[in-house]
Write a protein that holds these residues in place. Structure first.
Motif, PDB file in Angstrom:
ATOM      1  N   LEU A  73       1.027  -4.617   8.121  1.00  0.00           N
ATOM      2  CA  LEU A  73       1.569  -5.210   6.906  1.00  0.00           C
ATOM      3  C   LEU A  73       2.002  -6.637   7.203  1.00  0.00           C
ATOM      4  O   LEU A  73       2.608  -6.898   8.251  1.00  0.00           O
ATOM      5  N   GLU A  74       1.691  -7.549   6.286  1.00  0.00           N
ATOM      6  CA  GLU A  74       2.138  -8.921   6.522  1.00  0.00           C
ATOM      7  C   GLU A  74       3.666  -8.968   6.449  1.00  0.00           C
ATOM      8  O   GLU A  74       4.308  -8.124   5.795  1.00  0.00           O
ATOM      9  N   PRO A  75       4.298  -9.934   7.118  1.00  0.00           N
ATOM     10  CA  PRO A  75       5.763  -9.960   7.230  1.00  0.00           C
ATOM     11  C   PRO A  75       6.505  -9.989   5.894  1.00  0.00           C
ATOM     12  O   PRO A  75       7.645  -9.522   5.813  1.00  0.00           O
ATOM     13  N   THR A  76       5.882 -10.524   4.847  1.00  0.00           N
ATOM     14  CA  THR A  76       6.573 -10.652   3.562  1.00  0.00           C
ATOM     15  C   THR A  76       6.545  -9.361   2.732  1.00  0.00           C
ATOM     16  O   THR A  76       7.152  -9.301   1.660  1.00  0.00           O
ATOM     17  N   CYS A  77       5.855  -8.340   3.207  1.00  0.00           N
ATOM     18  CA  CYS A  77       5.696  -7.111   2.412  1.00  0.00           C
ATOM     19  C   CYS A  77       7.029  -6.440   2.087  1.00  0.00           C
ATOM     20  O   CYS A  77       7.248  -5.989   0.959  1.00  0.00           O
ATOM     21  N   ALA A  78       7.909  -6.344   3.054  1.00  0.00           N
ATOM     22  CA  ALA A  78       9.161  -5.621   2.855  1.00  0.00           C
ATOM     23  C   ALA A  78      10.010  -6.258   1.759  1.00  0.00           C
ATOM     24  O   ALA A  78      10.682  -5.556   0.995  1.00  0.00           O
ATOM     25  N   ALA A  79       9.961  -7.588   1.665  1.00  0.00           N
ATOM     26  CA  ALA A  79      10.733  -8.266   0.626  1.00  0.00           C
ATOM     27  C   ALA A  79      10.066  -8.102  -0.739  1.00  0.00           C
ATOM     28  O   ALA A  79      10.746  -7.907  -1.753  1.00  0.00           O
ATOM     29  N   ALA A  80       8.733  -8.175  -0.767  1.00  0.00           N
ATOM     30  CA  ALA A  80       8.014  -8.083  -2.039  1.00  0.00           C
ATOM     31  C   ALA A  80       8.006  -6.653  -2.579  1.00  0.00           C
ATOM     32  O   ALA A  80       8.273  -6.424  -3.758  1.00  0.00           O
ATOM     33  N   LEU A  81       7.706  -5.701  -1.707  1.00  0.00           N
ATOM     34  CA  LEU A  81       7.609  -4.291  -2.094  1.00  0.00           C
ATOM     35  C   LEU A  81       8.448  -3.485  -1.098  1.00  0.00           C
ATOM     36  O   LEU A  81       7.947  -3.040  -0.063  1.00  0.00           O
TER      37      LEU A  81
END
Length: 238
Positions: A73-81
Motif C-alpha cells: 500500500l502506498e504510504p498515503t493510504c492509511a490517511a485516505a482510507l
C-alpha cells in the motif's frame, strides 16, 4: 457385446477417467478460473471511494504469505482510507471476489467484479469502494478534467435549451458544482442541477431534491440523456 452394454461401459470409462484426473492432480475448472483471476489481478490498482474523492494505490503481488498473497500500500493510504491500516494480504474467493484481508486472514473488504476490471465492495456504515486498474483509473481522472467548462444542452433537432458550466469546485466529498446559465428551458430550470460527477463512464447531473439525470457518451463524442427518447437531450461542449 450388445450396443447398449458397450455404451454403458463407455460412460463408466468416462467417469473413471474424470475421477482419475482429479486424483492425480488435474485442476478443476473452478481452480483454473481462480488462477486466471489471480494472474489478472497481479499489478497496480486504485482503491477508492465510489466517486474517487479519496484514493489509494495498491500493488497486488503474486507471491504467497501465510494467509494469502502479498501486497503493498502506498504510504498515503492509511490517511485516505483508514480501514486499509488493517490490510495485510489479499486472496481470491470464489470465481470473482478479491478479498483484502488482515493478518489473521479475516476479510477487511470483499470486492466483486461488476464490470471487466472494475470491482465493488461495501463496508457497512461507510459505503461502496471501487478497485480498478491504476492506468484506467487515472485515465478517468483525466477525463474528469476534460469535462470542466461550458456546455450546451440541446434537443435532438439541435435547438439549444440551456447553457451550463461544469466546475471542479467540490460541492460534497464526491461531487462537483455545476451552474446553469440564464434563460434555460423550464424543464431544465425546474430540474435545477447543482452538482455533477462521472460514474462508470456516465455523466450525472444532480439536483438538491435528489433527482438525477444521467448522460452517456455516444459515437459522435456527445452526451445523450438515458434512457433515450424520441426527443433526446444532448450535451455538447462549447
Amino acid at each position: 457385446m450388445s450396443e447398449r452394454r458397450c455404451l454403458v461401459w463407455q460412460a463408466r470409462a468416462t467417469v473413471v477417467a474424470a475421477v482419475a484426473a482429479l486424483v492425480i492432480g488435474a485442476p478443476p475448472v473452478r481452480a483454473q478460473e481462480s488462477g486466471a483471476l489471480k494472474k489478472r489481478m497481479t499489478g497496480q490498482w486504485e482503491l477508492s471511494t465510489a466517486e474517487r474523492s479519496k484514493t489509494c494505490v495498491v500493488t497486488l503481488k503474486g507471491d504467497a504469505t501465510a494467509q494469502g498473497f502479498r501486497l503493498e500500500l502506498e504510504p498515503t493510504c492509511a490517511a485516505a482510507l483508514p480501514f486499509t491500516k488493517d490490510v495485510a494480504a489479499w486472496s481470491i474467493k470464489g470465481l470473482d471476489i478479491v478479498r483484502l484481508q488482515d493478518a489473521t486472514g479475516q476479510p477487511v473488504i470483499d470486492l466483486t467484479e461488476v464490470e471487466s476490471g472494475i470491482f465493488e465492495g461495501l463496508r457497512s456504515g461507510e459505503g461502496i469502494y471501487i478497485l480498478q486498474n491504476l492506468i484506467a483509473a487515472r485515465s478517468l481522472a483525466k477525463s474528469m478534467d476534460q469535462m470542466i467548462g461550458d456546455w450546451s444542452m440541446v434537443r435532438g433537432n439541435g435547438q439549444s435549451i440551456c447553457g451550463l458550466t461544469l466546475t471542479n469546485n467540490e460541492a460534497t466529498p464526491d461531487n462537483f458544482q455545476v451552474f446553469l446559465k440564464p434563460r434555460c428551458d423550464p424543464a431544465v430550470a425546474g430540474f435545477a442541477p447543482t452538482m455533477w460527477r462521472l460514474e462508470r463512464g456516465a455523466l450525472l447531473l444532480m439536483s438538491v431534491k435528489g433527482e438525477v439525470w444521467r448522460f452517456e457518451a455516444d459515437d459522435n463524442a456527445q452526451w445523450r440523456r438515458t434512457p433515450d427518447t424520441v426527443d433526446p437531450l444532448i450535451l455538447l461542449r462549447q
